[in-house]
Design an enzyme around this catalytic site. Structure first.
Site, PDB file in Angstrom:
ATOM      1  N   LYS A 116       0.804  -1.221   0.000  1.00  0.00           N
ATOM      2  CA  LYS A 116       0.000   0.000   0.000  1.00  0.00           C
ATOM      3  C   LYS A 116       0.837   1.272   0.000  1.00  0.00           C
ATOM      4  O   LYS A 116       0.483   2.263  -0.635  1.00  0.00           O
ATOM      5  CB  LYS A 116      -0.945  -0.014   1.212  1.00  0.00           C
ATOM      6  CG  LYS A 116      -2.076  -1.024   1.086  1.00  0.00           C
ATOM      7  CD  LYS A 116      -2.998  -0.954   2.291  1.00  0.00           C
ATOM      8  CE  LYS A 116      -4.258  -1.794   2.097  1.00  0.00           C
ATOM      9  NZ  LYS A 116      -3.989  -3.202   1.891  1.00  0.00           N
ATOM     10  N   GLU A 200      -3.171   7.012   7.871  1.00  0.00           N
ATOM     11  CA  GLU A 200      -4.059   7.802   7.027  1.00  0.00           C
ATOM     12  C   GLU A 200      -5.009   8.607   7.909  1.00  0.00           C
ATOM     13  O   GLU A 200      -5.356   8.180   9.017  1.00  0.00           O
ATOM     14  CB  GLU A 200      -4.904   6.905   6.105  1.00  0.00           C
ATOM     15  CG  GLU A 200      -4.158   6.281   4.970  1.00  0.00           C
ATOM     16  CD  GLU A 200      -5.073   5.440   4.090  1.00  0.00           C
ATOM     17  OE1 GLU A 200      -6.249   5.257   4.473  1.00  0.00           O
ATOM     18  OE2 GLU A 200      -4.617   4.976   3.036  1.00  0.00           O
ATOM     19  N   HIS A 235     -15.297  -4.513   7.637  1.00  0.00           N
ATOM     20  CA  HIS A 235     -14.490  -4.267   6.441  1.00  0.00           C
ATOM     21  C   HIS A 235     -14.740  -5.274   5.326  1.00  0.00           C
ATOM     22  O   HIS A 235     -14.020  -5.266   4.321  1.00  0.00           O
ATOM     23  CB  HIS A 235     -12.986  -4.232   6.774  1.00  0.00           C
ATOM     24  CG  HIS A 235     -12.626  -3.222   7.820  1.00  0.00           C
ATOM     25  ND1 HIS A 235     -12.720  -1.866   7.607  1.00  0.00           N
ATOM     26  CD2 HIS A 235     -12.196  -3.373   9.107  1.00  0.00           C
ATOM     27  CE1 HIS A 235     -12.346  -1.224   8.708  1.00  0.00           C
ATOM     28  NE2 HIS A 235     -12.029  -2.104   9.629  1.00  0.00           N
ATOM     29  N   ARG A 297      -7.088  -7.919 -10.017  1.00  0.00           N
ATOM     30  CA  ARG A 297      -7.819  -9.142 -10.354  1.00  0.00           C
ATOM     31  C   ARG A 297      -9.265  -8.777 -10.649  1.00  0.00           C
ATOM     32  O   ARG A 297      -9.655  -7.619 -10.544  1.00  0.00           O
ATOM     33  CB  ARG A 297      -7.777 -10.118  -9.161  1.00  0.00           C
ATOM     34  CG  ARG A 297      -8.275  -9.477  -7.866  1.00  0.00           C
ATOM     35  CD  ARG A 297      -8.434 -10.455  -6.738  1.00  0.00           C
ATOM     36  NE  ARG A 297      -8.630  -9.816  -5.445  1.00  0.00           N
ATOM     37  CZ  ARG A 297      -9.760  -9.289  -5.012  1.00  0.00           C
ATOM     38  NH1 ARG A 297     -10.829  -9.272  -5.802  1.00  0.00           N
ATOM     39  NH2 ARG A 297      -9.848  -8.738  -3.822  1.00  0.00           N
TER      40      ARG A 297
END
Length: 622
Positions: A116, A200, A235, A297
């Protein structure tokens, strides 16, 4: 064009790929573990190869066995589906090195988007907006605390190698930072063998917006518009739709253009998804939508994009992998209507969403809409893999029409004895805020108590079970679906039913006309609004025993601990008459219809035998 394709996956996605391959005239090879020896994807493929024991680590995650199976069968290409090895750059490279076609992006593209922090740095360079945060190499606690303070709380700690909701912690205050960091790193180390993190800014009203992109080996990249995947639990996506509610054309153009730049930045080929987090506190705005990550994907939720664009994304994957250009140009793609998908899982929401495994003795869906599944009636849900039963997809000209269609699909789910989340999905779809498009990623968590059914039948469900049990005894009903049941017939008898420690004697008055059910010698199953309710029948000699009219009978041997009525009392349907204690549980016996109590034969303290007539309720004569 590819002539023979091996699918390195299982379940519904393997079946989905096989379907398109067959339509294209491509032969298919399935792979399977011990647990999947008789699975639908194995039965559907032209050939199948056993690759190991049931645990995924000993079968579906062993790339060398999959490549060997491809060579053994003469397959030219490998499609990884999603999950398992689909985003494993090493496996992709091994497939290519073996002289096979990899149906997916280049290994370098997978690697570029795999971590990430590196992916966000690449996106910044490409002019893609990213969430404010810290991506630095200094991973000391002191530096991370300093950066968190500079960003401003709340902040989100994310594992750089994370995915699937693992390795993420929201921190609301500086005092909680170190403990959250330690917990996040521990989980990241265990899940990804990498405990590095990034920080973040926490978005206060987050929407999960993603854009489907597609690239080819000729330098073309297009987008197929956006999806909204905000309805999540822990999530994990639950309900997805396309397009996103509240998205205006200017914002759509900006976010989709950013997604194309992101794909071009990694020289992307094949199907991919750029995921964004949107601060929707003031609606969807281009300057408040930030890059999160790229999934290199095909996505689970790809059917909603197919429904609004008319594109078969698996066909595109196979054509592009064969060296063809993308079949359509950007100007040829447009949005037609609205599509919504719900993930039907074998889990019990009333028990904390615990997985429910076992044989699917009964499995039926309504005929409307699109159902993507990897199981049929008689198959089993294994404890070794994801507990998905099906993806239910509805298309409509408007969002309201799409919701209405999916409402009917979730309400009409019939699965037994495995439990599902269909009732939970149905409640979410009917929530007023969801219908209005007022949603964010906290939607389910904030409403969990109201969205999770208790699993306890209401009065109408009780009466429906009685109506099913009193179905014409001359009919052959053993193990059959009673969806055409004559609920308008005059009640001729009553029946004793038990559910959850409660027993009632009922006539079936006031039954639900839309409910369906199953009946055998021992039980009645009622399906209503996605829920399955199980009622035990009183039996004698292995067959049905029906009480006469208003007979109140003992469903089992026990002790009467309370009597609420006396001979001559007037009672109403559903009114408690007495309580029987048996097997350490209390069973309330209720009036089957309005009437008068006669023939009361017990009092508190009486011991009774099974099927003894304890009282009679005489109907009120008109």
């Amino acid at each position: 064009m590819i002539q023979k394709l091996l699918i390195a996956n299982r379940g519904e996605i393997a079946c989905r790929i096989i379907r398109t391959a067959r339509e294209m005239g491509i032969a298919t090879v399935a792979v399977y573990s011990d647990a999947d020896a008789k699975a639908l994807h194995v039965r559907s493929a032209d050939e199948a190869v056993h690759i190991g024991p049931s645990p995924a680590a000993d079968s579906y995650l062993l790339g060398e066995k999959i490549i060997a199976a491809a060579k053994q069968t003469g397959a030219e290409a490998i499609h990884p589906g999603y999950g398992f090895l689909s985003e494993n750059a090493g496996f992709a490279q091994a497939v290519i090195d073996a002289g096979l076609i990899w149906v997916g992006p280049k290994p370098a593209s997978i690697e570029a988007m795999g971590l990430k922090d590196a992916a966000k740095e690449r996106m910044i360079a490409a002019g893609v907006p990213v969430t404010p945060g810290y991506l630095g190499e200094d991973q000391s606690v002191e530096r991370l605390k300093k950066e968190a303070n500079a960003i401003g709380y709340p902040v989100l700690i994310k594992a750089v190698a994370g995915g699937g909701g693992k390795g993420m912690r929201k921190v609301d205050a500086a005092a909680d930072f170190e403990a959250a960091l330690e917990s996040c790193r521990r989980e990241a180390k265990a899940s990804f063998s990498n405990d590095e993190v990034l920080l973040e800014k926490w978005i206060t009203s987050p929407r999960h917006i993603e854009v489907q992109v597609f690239g080819d080996s000729h330098g073309n990249v297009v987008h197929l518009f956006e999806r909204d995947c905000s309805l999540q639990r822990r999530h994990q996506k639950v309900i997805e739709e396309a397009p996103a509610p509240g998205m205006d054309e200017a914002t759509r153009e900006a976010i989709c253009a950013a997604a194309v730049r992101a794909a071009e930045a990694v020289d992307y080929e094949g199907a991919g998804t750029i995921e964004f987090i949107a601060d929707a506190s003031e609606g969807l705005r281009a300057d408040r939508i930030f890059f999160m990550e790229m999934n290199t994907r095909l996505q689970v939720e790809h059917p909603v994009t197919e429904e609004i664009t008319g594109v078969d994304l698996v066909e595109w994957q196979l054509r592009v992998a064969s060296g063809e250009p993308i079949p359509l140009k950007q100007e040829d793609l447009s949005i037609d209507g609205w599509a919504i998908e719900a993930r039907l899982y074998a889990e019990d929401p009333a028990k904390g969403f615990l997985p429910s495994t076992g044989r699917l003795d009964h499995l039926e869906f309504v005929e409307e809409g699109r159902v993507e599944t990897g199981v049929e009636e008689g198959d089993a849900i294994s404890p070794f893999y994801d507990p998905m039963v099906a993806k239910l997809v509805s298309w409509g000209e408007t969002r309201d029409e799409a919701i209405e269609g999916l409402d009917a699909m979730t309400a009409g789910v019939e699965v037994w004895p495995v439990r599902t989340n269909a009732g939970f999905l149905n409640r979410a779809l009917n929530d007023p805020d969801f219908v209005m498009g007022n949603l964010d990623t906290g939607f389910i968590g904030e409403r969990l108590d109201s969205l999770v059914p208790t699993g306890e039948p209401d009065e109408e469900v009780w009466q429906t079970a009685a109506a099913f049990a009193l179905f014409d005894e001359d009919e052959d009903t053993e193990g059959s679906s009673l969806s055409g049941f004559r609920l308008n017939a005059e009640p001729r008898r009553s029946v004793a039913l038990a559910n959850g420690g409660e027993t009632r004697t009922l006539s079936g008055e006031g039954a639900l006309p839309e409910a369906t059910g199953l009946l055998d010698a021992e039980s009645v199953i009622v399906f209503d609004e996605g829920m399955a309710y199980d009622f035990a029948l009183s039996t004698r000699g292995g067959g049905h025993h029906h009480a006469h009219d208003g007979d109140i009978i003992a469903p089992m041997p026990g002790k009467v601990i309370a009597v609420d009525v006396a001979d001559g009392d007037s009672v109403t349907a559903g009114q408690r008459l007495m309580v029987l204690e048996a097997m350490k549980m209390e069973h309330a016996l209720t009036a089957p219809f309005d009437g008068t109590v006669t023939g009361l034969s017990v009092s508190a303290g009486s011991q009774v035998q099974v099927e003894a007539v304890l009282a009679v309720v005489e109907p009120i004569e008109e």
